[in-house]
Design a protein around this motif. Structure first.
Motif, PDB file in Angstrom:
ATOM      1  N   ILE A   8      33.995  46.028  36.384  1.00 31.54           N
ATOM      2  CA  ILE A   8      34.503  46.959  37.394  1.00 31.54           C
ATOM      3  C   ILE A   8      35.997  46.753  37.629  1.00 31.54           C
ATOM      4  CG2 ILE A   8      33.859  45.532  39.411  1.00 31.54           C
ATOM      5  CD1 ILE A   8      33.008  48.200  40.793  1.00 31.54           C
ATOM      6  N   GLU A   9      36.479  45.529  37.481  1.00 31.56           N
ATOM      7  CA  GLU A   9      37.915  45.251  37.691  1.00 31.56           C
ATOM      8  C   GLU A   9      38.753  46.068  36.709  1.00 31.56           C
ATOM      9  OE1 GLU A   9      35.540  43.038  37.384  1.00 31.56           O
ATOM     10  OE2 GLU A   9      35.654  41.622  39.064  1.00 31.56           O
ATOM     11  N   ALA A  12      38.368  49.935  37.425  1.00 33.50           N
ATOM     12  CA  ALA A  12      39.143  50.359  38.598  1.00 33.50           C
ATOM     13  C   ALA A  12      40.587  50.667  38.214  1.00 33.50           C
ATOM     14  CB  ALA A  12      39.098  49.281  39.680  1.00 33.50           C
ATOM     15  N   LEU A  74      33.083  54.061  39.137  1.00 32.69           N
ATOM     16  CA  LEU A  74      32.887  52.787  39.838  1.00 32.69           C
ATOM     17  C   LEU A  74      31.524  52.707  40.517  1.00 32.69           C
ATOM     18  CD1 LEU A  74      36.416  52.135  41.398  1.00 32.69           C
ATOM     19  CD2 LEU A  74      35.535  51.518  39.162  1.00 32.69           C
ATOM     20  N   TYR A 190      32.535  47.997  44.832  1.00 31.89           N
ATOM     21  CA  TYR A 190      32.755  46.639  44.318  1.00 31.89           C
ATOM     22  C   TYR A 190      31.699  45.671  44.850  1.00 31.89           C
ATOM     23  CZ  TYR A 190      34.898  42.187  43.171  1.00 31.89           C
ATOM     24  OH  TYR A 190      35.118  40.920  42.673  1.00 31.89           O
ATOM     25  N   PRO A 259      38.960  45.687  43.737  1.00 37.23           N
ATOM     26  CA  PRO A 259      38.247  44.416  43.527  1.00 37.23           C
ATOM     27  C   PRO A 259      39.008  43.204  44.075  1.00 37.23           C
ATOM     28  CG  PRO A 259      38.128  45.780  41.567  1.00 37.23           C
ATOM     29  CD  PRO A 259      39.116  46.446  42.476  1.00 37.23           C
TER      30      PRO A 259
END
Ligand code: LCS
Length: 392
Positions: A8-9, A12, A74, A190, A259
């Motif tokens: 996800i980092e 994003a 996300l 997140y 995040p």
């Protein structure tokens, strides 16, 4: 994170950023109300849906689209839609799912204006609602009526920080073939991803952690493509609560650091919770990341960390709570949450003042309850300020 991103980092930052013009790293701001057709026939085709392309910014805008794609990515959903406020998103979703005579089953505790909207829907359109603890499948089943059109959930609930097991709620919703809608404002994708737990629609007040800098009011909705397309073509188009391109651009920028910010908010909050719990003027602390939270098992199941919001009950009266707030020097007295600055507010007289006193008591919002949105400052400075105000 879709097929392209494992983490996800990375999603994003890089997700939905391939709208490149003149080699620009960051998608530009299409600050335009309308789009020019090459010919009258092209205009006809765009309106009839025979040809893809932009028409008018209430119906879609490339900058807004970047944000919508990013949030969908996300949340792990098929499509997203942006609105001019969190309440525009909440109202659009509830309007899209209900008709006169229907019923909305709601978590026991919601943001004050969501409560206001439910009351308005009841008074003006005969759409009823009731509140349910949603503590078990059985409790949910008993609360569902033949006319129940959807289940509306906040978790953690604003401001009591009570939790609802999303997987459990989604299972029951499926059984009755009604959508489970989750307001994910407090957690962000997140920390919690309701669609991955089987829920159907996720929405946000993007004003909060998504933007992250206290400079935008916005809302977002994520769900299945067919639902989102229909929402865009009906309630959003005809009621019109759209987001401006510049605000969408700010939010897409904010999402890149979501995040990192959420990690820091959560770490700071954990430190402050320990200190608050040990303070003699504090009666109780409510924080989902606290092992002492009565629903910590649910938090462990569905949240990566506790987030940045803490509620606590002071020993004393409403006036004692107000006096404590007035002694703060660094922490700002303000509603909203999720900003870099630590913010504090008194729900009974501020965010939830529209909820009648007896309902507030039932929801667990006492006059001594204070909500703290822990910011990104050094936690020691936040605590120093809180401690002097508590002792004062
Ligand atoms: N949902 C939740 C959980 C919220 O906390 C809020 C706003 C909304 C929806 C509505 O979003 P908006 O239209 O403001 O973007 N919550 C606020 C709060 O707790 N303090 O100030 C606003």
């Amino acid at each position: 994170m879709g097929e392209k991103y494992q983490h996800i980092e990375t999603a994003a930052i890089h997700g939905a950023s391939d709208t490149r013009y003149a080699g620009s790293l960051v998608p530009p701001i299409f600050q335009t109300s309308t789009f020019v057709f090459d010919t009258a026939e092209q205009g006809e085709k765009r309106f009839s849906g025979q040809e893809d392309g932009y028409i008018y910014s209430r119906l879609g805008n490339p900058t807004v689209r970047v944000l919508e794609e990013k949030i969908a990515l996300l949340e792990g959903g098929e499509a997203g839609l942006a609105f001019g406020s969190g309440m525009a998103a909440v109202s659009a979703v509830l309007l899209s799912l209900t008709k006169s005579g229907d019923h909305i089953l709601c978590s026991k505790g919601v943001y004050g204006c969501t409560f206001g909207l439910l009351e308005l829907l009841k008074e003006k359109y005969g759409i009823s609602h009731n509140f349910c603890d949603m503590g078990s499948e059985e409790e949910l089943r008993q609360a569902i009526r033949p006319e129940t059109a959807c289940i509306f959930i906040e978790t953690p609930i604003n401001p009591t920080m009570q939790l609802i097991d999303l997987e459990m709620a989604a299972t029951v919703a499926k059984e009755y073939q009604i959508p489970a809608v989750v307001d994910n404002t407090f957690s962000t994708p997140y920390l919690q991803q309701p669609l991955q737990k089987g829920c159907d629609i996720v929405l946000h007040s993007a004003t909060k952690y998504i933007g992250g800098h206290g400079d935008v009011v916005a809302g977002l909705v994520v769900g299945k493509k067919a639902y989102i397309q229909n929402l865009a073509a009906t309630v959003q188009k005809d009621v019109g609560g759209i987001l401006s391109p510049f605000d969408a651009w700010l939010l897409a920028r904010g999402l890149k650091t979501l995040p990192v910010r959420m990690d820091r908010h959560s770490e700071n909050a954990e430190k402050i919770v320990k200190k608050l719990t040990a303070h003699p003027r504090v009666k109780r602390v409510y924080f989902p990341g606290d092992t002492g939270h009565p629903q910590f098992e649910i938090a462990k199941k569905q949240m990566k960390a506790g987030g940045g919001l803490i509620s606590f009950e002071l020993k004393g009266t409403k006036e004692d709570a107000q006096a404590m707030l007035n002694r703060l020097k660094l922490i700002r007295i303000a509603v909203s949450l999720g900003d870099a600055e630590t913010l504090i507010q008194h729900p009974a007289t501020m965010t939830h003042s529209a909820v009648p006193a007896d309902m507030r008591q039932e929801m667990g919002i006492s006059d001594g309850l204070i909500r703290l949105s822990v910011g990104l400052e050094a936690w020691q400075d936040i605590w120093e300020d809180l401690e002097q105000a508590l002792n004062g």
